[in-house]
Design a protein around this motif. Structure first.
Motif, PDB file in Angstrom:
ATOM      1  N   ALA A 160      10.618   3.503   0.134  1.00  0.00           N
ATOM      2  CA  ALA A 160       9.962   4.743   0.557  1.00  0.00           C
ATOM      3  C   ALA A 160      10.997   5.836   0.772  1.00  0.00           C
ATOM      4  O   ALA A 160      10.796   6.996   0.376  1.00  0.00           O
ATOM      5  CB  ALA A 160       9.144   4.507   1.819  1.00  0.00           C
ATOM      6  N   ALA A 174      12.302   6.954  -2.672  1.00  0.00           N
ATOM      7  CA  ALA A 174      11.288   7.751  -3.374  1.00  0.00           C
ATOM      8  C   ALA A 174      11.158   9.132  -2.747  1.00  0.00           C
ATOM      9  O   ALA A 174      11.075  10.149  -3.449  1.00  0.00           O
ATOM     10  CB  ALA A 174       9.943   7.019  -3.349  1.00  0.00           C
ATOM     11  N   LEU A 184       3.620  15.127  -0.271  1.00  0.00           N
ATOM     12  CA  LEU A 184       3.437  14.009  -1.195  1.00  0.00           C
ATOM     13  C   LEU A 184       4.354  12.840  -0.863  1.00  0.00           C
ATOM     14  O   LEU A 184       3.973  11.678  -1.063  1.00  0.00           O
ATOM     15  CB  LEU A 184       3.651  14.464  -2.636  1.00  0.00           C
ATOM     16  CG  LEU A 184       2.601  15.420  -3.185  1.00  0.00           C
ATOM     17  CD1 LEU A 184       2.984  15.918  -4.567  1.00  0.00           C
ATOM     18  CD2 LEU A 184       1.232  14.760  -3.206  1.00  0.00           C
ATOM     19  N   TYR A 220       3.000   9.136  -0.382  1.00  0.00           N
ATOM     20  CA  TYR A 220       3.551   8.040  -1.172  1.00  0.00           C
ATOM     21  C   TYR A 220       4.170   6.973  -0.269  1.00  0.00           C
ATOM     22  O   TYR A 220       3.964   5.771  -0.487  1.00  0.00           O
ATOM     23  CB  TYR A 220       4.597   8.574  -2.150  1.00  0.00           C
ATOM     24  CG  TYR A 220       5.117   7.519  -3.086  1.00  0.00           C
ATOM     25  CD1 TYR A 220       4.350   7.078  -4.162  1.00  0.00           C
ATOM     26  CD2 TYR A 220       6.366   6.934  -2.873  1.00  0.00           C
ATOM     27  CE1 TYR A 220       4.817   6.099  -5.015  1.00  0.00           C
ATOM     28  CE2 TYR A 220       6.832   5.947  -3.722  1.00  0.00           C
ATOM     29  CZ  TYR A 220       6.061   5.536  -4.788  1.00  0.00           C
ATOM     30  OH  TYR A 220       6.519   4.560  -5.637  1.00  0.00           O
ATOM     31  N   ALA A 258       1.400   4.910   1.271  1.00  0.00           N
ATOM     32  CA  ALA A 258       0.791   4.009   0.288  1.00  0.00           C
ATOM     33  C   ALA A 258       1.739   2.860  -0.069  1.00  0.00           C
ATOM     34  O   ALA A 258       1.305   1.737  -0.310  1.00  0.00           O
ATOM     35  CB  ALA A 258       0.409   4.787  -0.972  1.00  0.00           C
ATOM     36  N   MET A 259       3.024   3.150  -0.074  1.00  0.00           N
ATOM     37  CA  MET A 259       4.016   2.165  -0.486  1.00  0.00           C
ATOM     38  C   MET A 259       4.367   1.182   0.638  1.00  0.00           C
ATOM     39  O   MET A 259       4.541  -0.004   0.380  1.00  0.00           O
ATOM     40  CB  MET A 259       5.271   2.907  -0.928  1.00  0.00           C
ATOM     41  CG  MET A 259       6.363   2.077  -1.453  1.00  0.00           C
ATOM     42  SD  MET A 259       7.706   3.210  -1.843  1.00  0.00           S
ATOM     43  CE  MET A 259       8.167   2.553  -3.405  1.00  0.00           C
TER      44      MET A 259
END
Length: 184
Positions: A6, A9, A65, A69, A72-73
């Motif tokens: 995370a 990313a 975002l 993300y 979600a990750m």
């Protein structure tokens, strides 16, 4: 391991130099024109309002975002880590030799996704400082430095206070040199 993913990313998403890319489309080098800063404010100054506001929107979206993300990750903790990492990625872009923007737009985007009260408190600090000093840079620095305090006063919890600290740290580092510019 998911938190590291995370963070990576979020950092990579935050490091996309939208202002520089928009400048390239207009054959302008934002690293050499205006303030030399690859952020939305310099994009507005050098490229004009429409491209500058597009850069601002995309920079805000980076933080927002990254939080989505990360959640979600990994989880809620992943959301906080990814959102903070996006701000660090924007402030220290590896594609530009670790130069970057001041990080305000992605910090606002991340904070809006996680704790909108941080944004509201930051705006109050910004407005109060700006009204008292009429210096944009000082107001930005005080608002950034005050984010952890806003979280503590708002009783947001230790997780949000640490998130606010992780957002504030690169913002303060990137803006402290502007404190003396405001005095000049």
């Amino acid at each position: 391991m998911a938190l590291w993913q995370a963070a990576a990313a979020g950092y990579l998403l935050g490091s996309v130099p939208f202002a520089v890319l928009f400048g390239f489309l207009q054959r302008k080098n934002l690293l050499r024109e205006g303030s030399g800063n690859p952020g939305a404010l310099n994009a507005i100054r050098v490229l004009g309002w429409v491209p500058g506001l597009m850069v601002l929107t995309l920079d805000l979206a980076k933080g927002f975002l990254a939080v989505a993300y990360g959640e979600a990750m990994a989880s809620y903790a992943g959301a906080l880590v990814a959102g903070a990492a996006a701000v660090w990625g924007h402030a220290y872009m590896p594609w530009l030799g670790f130069r970057g923007g001041k990080g305000i737009a992605p910090a606002v985007g991340a904070a809006l996704a996680v704790a909108p009260s941080l944004v509201a408190g930051g705006l109050v600090l910004f407005a109060a400082t700006w009204l008292g000093t009429r210096h944009l840079y000082r107001a930005s620095l005080v608002a950034a430095a005050g984010l952890p305090l806003v979280a503590l006063i708002g009783k947001s919890g230790a997780d949000i206070a640490l998130f606010a600290l992780a957002l504030a740290f690169p913002l303060v580092i990137k803006q402290r040199k502007d404190w003396s510019r405001a005095r000049a």
